[in-house]
Enzyme design. Structure first.
Site, PDB file in Angstrom:
ATOM      1  N   ASN A   1       0.821  -1.208   0.000  1.00 25.32           N
ATOM      2  CA  ASN A   1       0.000   0.000   0.000  1.00 25.32           C
ATOM      3  C   ASN A   1       0.860   1.266   0.000  1.00 25.32           C
ATOM      4  OD1 ASN A   1      -1.868   2.016   0.392  1.00 25.32           O
ATOM      5  ND2 ASN A   1      -3.080   0.869   1.872  1.00 25.32           N
ATOM      6  N   ASP A   2       1.435   1.593   1.137  1.00 29.21           N
ATOM      7  CA  ASP A   2       2.178   2.856   1.227  1.00 29.21           C
ATOM      8  C   ASP A   2       3.328   2.940   0.226  1.00 29.21           C
ATOM      9  OD1 ASP A   2       0.548   3.790   3.224  1.00 29.21           O
ATOM     10  OD2 ASP A   2       1.791   2.967   4.828  1.00 29.21           O
ATOM     11  N   VAL A   3       3.963   1.796  -0.060  1.00 30.19           N
ATOM     12  CA  VAL A   3       5.140   1.835  -0.931  1.00 30.19           C
ATOM     13  C   VAL A   3       4.784   2.050  -2.402  1.00 30.19           C
ATOM     14  CG1 VAL A   3       6.529   0.392   0.606  1.00 30.19           C
ATOM     15  CG2 VAL A   3       5.214  -0.671  -1.224  1.00 30.19           C
ATOM     16  N   VAL A   4       3.468   2.070  -2.725  1.00 30.43           N
ATOM     17  CA  VAL A   4       3.074   2.367  -4.102  1.00 30.43           C
ATOM     18  C   VAL A   4       2.173   3.601  -4.148  1.00 30.43           C
ATOM     19  CG1 VAL A   4       3.275  -0.008  -4.926  1.00 30.43           C
ATOM     20  CG2 VAL A   4       1.104   0.767  -3.961  1.00 30.43           C
TER      21      VAL A   4
ATOM     22  N   SER B   1       0.711   3.584   7.491  1.00 34.09           N
ATOM     23  CA  SER B   1       0.935   4.988   7.817  1.00 34.09           C
ATOM     24  C   SER B   1      -0.392   5.685   8.096  1.00 34.09           C
ATOM     25  CB  SER B   1       1.642   5.680   6.663  1.00 34.09           C
ATOM     26  OG  SER B   1       0.792   5.733   5.544  1.00 34.09           O
TER      27      SER B   1
END
Lengths: 467, 97
Positions: free
Chosen positions: A393-396, A434
Site C-alpha cells: 500500500n504505502d510503498v506504491v 501509515s
C-alpha cells in the site's frame, strides 16, 4: 611454558576476529554469502574452544551441559522457523544475545564485589554500561518479538506523560549509577539499575508501530553487538569488543538504510508516535468520498494479465501474511507459459525486516534474476502493461511523489501508477500502516481485485489456466 | 585499569570502522541473511559467559554465567544455522535460473 597457553588463546582470538571480518565481507556478495556464513561460524568455534582452554574455566561438566541445551534449542528453532517468521526469530535471538551480555556483567559484578573490598572505578562503569545496553536489548527485543508475533497489538502504544516518565527513569538510572560508583557494594542500588534497564528497553519499543519494525529489529541487532562489546570492556576481552563492534556497525548501517528507504530520520521513527500523524489522516479521508473505485473479478484480471506483454509483480507484506508467495509463483509460471514477461519489484522496506521479501520469494523458488530493486524497476513501469500490486500500500502511493502535505511525502516509492494498467489485490479499502489514504486506488488505470491475497491469486491462477 | 579501558576503546573504535567499511554496499537481497549472520556473531557473548561460568565452585556468578552460556549458544547455533538455511535457498534458485 606457562606463558604459552595465554598467548595461544590471544592469538586464537585474533584469528577468530579476522575470520569474522572475512565472513562479514563474504556475506555481502551473493556468490560468497554462504561460504561467508561458514567462515564466521568457524571463527566462533575457534573463539569458544580457545576460551575453554583458559585456566579460569574449570567447570567443564556444567558448561558442556549448557552448550548442549543451547545448541539443541538453537538448532530446533533454526530448522522449524517459517521464513515469514524470520523477523521474530532474529528479534528473539537479539534478545538472547543481549541477555547473555547482561548476565556476564551481573555475574562479574557478583564475583568482583565478593572478592574485592575496593572495586576499581572502571570496573563499575563498564558493568553499569553493559547492564544498561544488555537489559534494553533483552526487553526491547522481547517486546518487538511479541508485537511481530501479534501477542500484543502492533499499533504504537502510548500513554499520558510517556516522555516525562521515560526521562524520569533515565535520570533515576544516572543517579543510581552515581550511587553505585560511590559504593559498589550497594546491592539494592545495583538491582534497581538492572530492573530500570529492563523497563527502559520495554518503554523504548512500546510506542513504535508495526510498520517500523524493520528499523527496530536492525537497531536492536546493533544493540546486541554493542552489548557484547560492553561485556568485553567488563572482562577486558578484545575478542568480545571486536566482534561486538563489527555487529554494532553492521546494525547501524542497515538501520540507516531502512530509514532512508522510508525517507525518515531514526529519531522520527523512534519518537513519531507522539502525536503527529493523526491529524494528517483525518484530512486525507475527508476528500476521498466522491471518488470512484473500479473493481474487477478474477476472470477479468486473468484476461488482463494473460494478454499482457509485460507484467511487474509488486509484493507487499499482505502477500507474506497470507502465505501467498507460492501461489504467486504459480501465477507467474502460468503467465510465462503464455509468453508474458514477468518481473518482481521489491521495495527496500517490503516485509518486516530488511530484505525480507527477497527471502520469502526465494523460498517460493522465484528465480533470483526476476527480482528487481526499486531503482532498477522504476524506469521500466512506463513500458509495463500491467503492474500487479499484492498486499502493498504505502510503498506504491503516488502521494509520496505529488502531495507535499502527505505524511509520506518524499518517501521513495515503486511508481506503479506509471504502468499502462494497475491491478491491486487488497482485502478492503483500509489505509496502509501509515494511515494515509492511497489515491492510486481511485485512478482510472487502476482496477481493484478485492479478496485475501491467497484466495485472489489462487482464483487468478485457475482463470489464467483456462486462457 | 584506566589504560585497559583506553586500549579497549582503541580496539572498539577501529573495529567499528572496519565494520562500517566491510558492510557498506550490500545488495538488498542479502540484508536479511546479513542481519541473522551478524546476529549470530553477537553471540560472541558466549566467550564472556564461559569465563564467568568457569569457576569450579558453585556460586551465583557461575549460575548466571551458565544461563548466559545457554542463551548465547542458542543465539550462535540458531543464528548460523538459520542463515545457512536461507542462503541455501538463494543458491538453489540461482542454479535453476
Amino acid at each position: 611454558m606457562s606463558e604459552f597457553l595465554p598467548t595461544g588463546i590471544q592469538l586464537s582470538y585474533l584469528i577468530a576476529s579476522a575470520l569474522f571480518i572475512i565472513g562479514l565481507k563474504q556475506l555481502g556478495s551473493p556468490a560468497t554469502a554462504r561460504q561467508g556464513n561458514v567462515v564466521g561460524a568457524i571463527g566462533m568455534l575457534i573463539a569458544i574452544v580457545a576460551t575453554l582452554l583458559d585456566r579460569q574455566v574449570l567447570n567443564y561438566e556444567m558448561i558442556a551441559l549448557g552448550i548442549a541445551i543451547g545448541a539443541g534449542l538453537g538448532a530446533v528453532m533454526a530448522y522449524r522457523v517459517a521464513m515469514t517468521d524470520m523477523p521474530q526469530m532474529v528479534g528473539l535471538l537479539n534478545g538472547f544475545g543481549g541477555a547473555a551480555s547482561a548476565l556476564v556483567a551481573v555475574g562479574e559484578f557478583w564475583r568482583v564485589t565478593s572478592v574485592m573490598d575496593v572495586v576499581p572505578l572502571s570496573e563499575t562503569i563498564t558493568i553499569v554500561l553493559s547492564i544498561l545496553i544488555g537489559g534494553i536489548t533483552l526487553t526491547g527485543s522481547l517486546l518487538a518479538f511479541a508485537k511481530l508475533q501479534e501477542l500484543v497489538p502492533g499499533a504504537p502504544i502510548t500513554f499520558p506523560f510517556q516522555q516525562p516518565v521515560n526521562l524520569a527513569i533515565v535520570v533515576t538510572f544516572l543517579a543510581g549509577s552515581g550511587m553505585l560508583i560511590a559504593n559498589p557494594h550497594d546491592l539494592p542500588v545495583f538491582l534497581t539499575l538492572v530492573v530500570l534497564s529492563l523497563i527502559l528497553g520495554f518503554l523504548f519499543v512500546l510506542p513504535i508501530g508495526g510498520a517500523d519494525t524493520p528499523v527496530v529489529i536492525s537497531l536492536l541487532n546493533s544493540f546486541s553487538g554493542l552489548a557484547a562489546s560492553a561485556a568485553g570492556f567488563v572482562l577486558m576481552n578484545n575478542m568480545l569488543i571486536i566482534a561486538g563492534a563489527l555487529v554494532g556497525a553492521s546494525g547501524i548501517i542497515l538501520t540507516e538504510l531502512m530509514c532512508r528507504a522510508m525517507n525518515r530520520t531514526l529519531a522520527n521513527v523512534l519518537f513519531s508516535a507522539f502525536g503527529s500523524t493523526q491529524t494528517a489522516t483525518a484530512g486525507a479521508v475527508a476528500d476521498s468520498e466522491d471518488k470512484t473505485v473500479r473493481s474487477i473479478d478474477s476472470e477479468q484480471g486473468a484476461m488482463m494479465l494473460g494478454y499482457a506483454r509485460s507484467v511487474v509483480v509488486v509484493p507487499g507484506y499482505g502477500m507474506a501474511v497470507a502465505q501467498a508467495q507460492h501461489a504467486v509463483r504459480e501465477l507467474t509460471d502460468q503467465l510465462e507459459r503464455l509468453g508474458v514477461e514477468v518481473k518482481y519489484a521489491i521495495h527496500p522496506v517490503a516485509g518486516r525486516m530488511p530484505g525480507h521479501m527477497n527471502v520469502l520469494l526465494a523460498e517460493a523458488n522465484v528465480p533470483y534474476t526476476q527480482l528487481y530493486d526499486m531503482d532498477d524497476i522504476n524506469p521500466e513501469f512506463e513500458r509495463t502493461d500491467v503492474a500487479l500490486v499484492i498486499g502493498a500500500n504505502d510503498v506504491v502511493n503516488p502521494a509520496a511523489r505529488t502531495n507535499q502535505s502527505s505524511p509520506i511525502y518524499g518517501m521513495p516509492i515503486l511508481e506503479v501508477d506509471r504502468a499502462q494498467h494497475t491491478i491491486v489485490i487488497k482485502r478492503g479499502m483500509n489505509a496502509g500502516f501509515s494511515g494515509v489514504e492511497n489515491e492510486l486506488f481511485y485512478k482510472n488505470k487502476t482496477m481493484m481485485l478485492f479478496g485475501s491475497a491467497k484466495d485472489a491469486i489462487t482464483q487468478l491462477v485457475a482463470a489464467v489456466k483456462e486462457l | 585499569m584506566a589504560e585497559g579501558i583506553i586500549a579497549g576503546l582503541v580496539v572498539f573504535t577501529l573495529a567499528s570502522f572496519v565494520g562500517f567499511e566491510v558492510i557498506n554496499k550490500i545488495p538488498p537481497t542479502l540484508h536479511t541473511p546479513l542481519m541473522s549472520g551478524s546476529n549470530a556473531i553477537s553471540g560472541i557473548a558466549i566467550v564472556g559467559a564461559l569465563l564467568v561460568a568457569g569457576d569450579r565452585h558453585w556460586n551465583l556468578s557461575v549460575a548466571l554465567g551458565l544461563l548466559g552460556v545457554i542463551l548465547a549458544t542458542i543465539n550462535v547455533v540458531g543464528g548460523f544455522l538459520v542463515t545457512d538455511r536461507m542462503l541455501q535457498m538463494f543458491k538453489k534458485k540461482e542454479v535453476k535460473a
